[in-house]
Enzyme design. Structure first.
Site, mmCIF file in Angstrom:
data_model
loop_
_atom_site.group_PDB
_atom_site.id
_atom_site.type_symbol
_atom_site.label_atom_id
_atom_site.label_comp_id
_atom_site.label_asym_id
_atom_site.label_seq_id
_atom_site.Cartn_x
_atom_site.Cartn_y
_atom_site.Cartn_z
ATOM 1 N N CYS A 70 0.870 -1.179 0.000
ATOM 2 C CA CYS A 70 0.000 0.000 0.000
ATOM 3 C C CYS A 70 0.906 1.228 0.000
ATOM 4 C CB CYS A 70 -0.868 -0.045 1.260
ATOM 5 S SG CYS A 70 -1.886 1.421 1.503
ATOM 6 N N CYS A 180 -0.568 3.807 -6.447
ATOM 7 C CA CYS A 180 -1.527 3.233 -5.498
ATOM 8 C C CYS A 180 -1.830 1.837 -6.004
ATOM 9 C CB CYS A 180 -2.814 4.061 -5.465
ATOM 10 S SG CYS A 180 -4.160 3.256 -4.554
HETATM 11 N N1 DGL Z 1 -3.903 0.630 -1.906
HETATM 12 C C1 DGL Z 1 -3.522 1.827 -1.320
HETATM 13 C C2 DGL Z 1 -2.301 2.490 -1.908
HETATM 14 O O1 DGL Z 1 -1.519 1.823 -2.525
HETATM 15 C C3 DGL Z 1 -4.429 2.678 -0.528
HETATM 16 C C4 DGL Z 1 -5.752 3.001 -1.046
HETATM 17 C C5 DGL Z 1 -6.628 3.618 0.014
HETATM 18 O O2 DGL Z 1 -6.967 2.922 0.952
HETATM 19 O O3 DGL Z 1 -6.972 4.803 -0.119
HETATM 20 O O4 DGL Z 1 -2.100 3.663 -1.752
#
Ligand code: DGL
Length: 260
Positions: A70, A180
């Site tokens: 993430c 993301c």
């Molecule tokens: N999957 C996440 C990232 O790579 C976060 C997305 C979220 O929860 O806003 O930033």
């Protein structure tokens, strides 16, 4: 070896999906913080607390490494987690260096969540690469909600992306960097909208290579589906409808894999 992958939701499955192919003989735990997703529009203090709670759970599972799959959690909390725990913690880094090295002198658009694009971590990365003039940042936070709803290529997704990207003059851009992990599900819609010369780059192989390096594991070739245990905010996922939901995401990632 038992390896943990952690994300606010199902975005991190894209990194896990890549790791499962290279490391089919390992054991995986996937932790999606479904109670608190999305992270990208919350405060940094809230995200730090969520990540801290997830790490308490994961470090009690006898894992050898944790991949923070993430970008948002990496941006906010990876430093603190590394101070607190001694096991290897591998974070996400937007593939900006890859983009600049592959297409020297060309601009790069980094798309991420609101927290990531306004954070210190990305600012420092851009500075380190002397890429202030060549980098533009764009928050596409709503894609996280679309992904969580399994809504990948609807008219609403396409309209949202067209509207958000309409102000970018892609003539001088070489690539769109996905900063993301939830954005990997939208490569086909993005491919439809972006001019053909603009490549889509993600950070998945960089992160998994770093995991392999830090754990000294050997990549293996096998069609075997590795052992994966899924958790939503610390609760083991056993319900067949939920497991089917996760399968849908993994199948989607199979389709998106070849798109660049
Ligand atoms: N999957 C996440 C990232 O790579 C976060 C997305 C979220 O929860 O806003 O930033």
């Amino acid at each position: 070896m038992k390896l943990a992958f952690f994300d606010s939701g199902i975005g991190g499955l894209s990194v896990l999906h890549h790791a499962m192919k290279l490391l089919p003989n390992e054991e995986f735990i996937f932790f999606a913080d479904e109670d608190n997703v999305p992270y990208g529009t919350k405060s940094r203090a809230e995200v730090l607390k969520f990540v801290d709670d997830a790490f308490k759970f994961l470090t009690a599972q006898n894992v050898s490494a944790i991949v923070v799959a993430c970008n948002t959690a990496t941006s906010v909390a990876v430093r603190d987690m590394r101070k607190k725990y001694s096991l290897p913690i591998i974070g996400m880094e937007p593939a900006l260096k890859v983009a600049l090295d592959t297409f020297p002198g060309k601009k790069v658009l980094v798309a991420a969540t609101a927290i990531t694009v306004t954070g210190e971590k990305i600012r420092r990365l851009i500075e380190r690469l002397h890429a202030q003039e060549l980098t533009e940042l764009k928050a596409l936070s709503e894609l996280v909600d679309f992904a969580e709803r399994c809504e990948f290529n609807s008219a609403d997704v396409e309209n949202y992306l067209r509207a958000e990207l309409s102000g970018v003059d892609f003539k001088n851009f070489s690539s769109l960097v996905l900063g993301c992990t939830h954005f990997n599900y939208f490569k086909d819609t993005l491919r439809k909208i972006l001019p053909p010369h603009v490549k889509i780059l993600d950070g998945n192989s960089g992160t998994v290579n770093e995991l392999i390096r830090r754990t000294n594991l050997q990549p293996a070739r096998s069609k075997k589906f590795p052992d994966v245990k899924f958790f939503y905010s610390g609760r083991r996922v056993t319900d067949s409808a939920e497991l089917e939901r996760l399968e849908t995401f993994l199948r989607r990632l199979d389709e998106m894999e070849a798109l660049t």
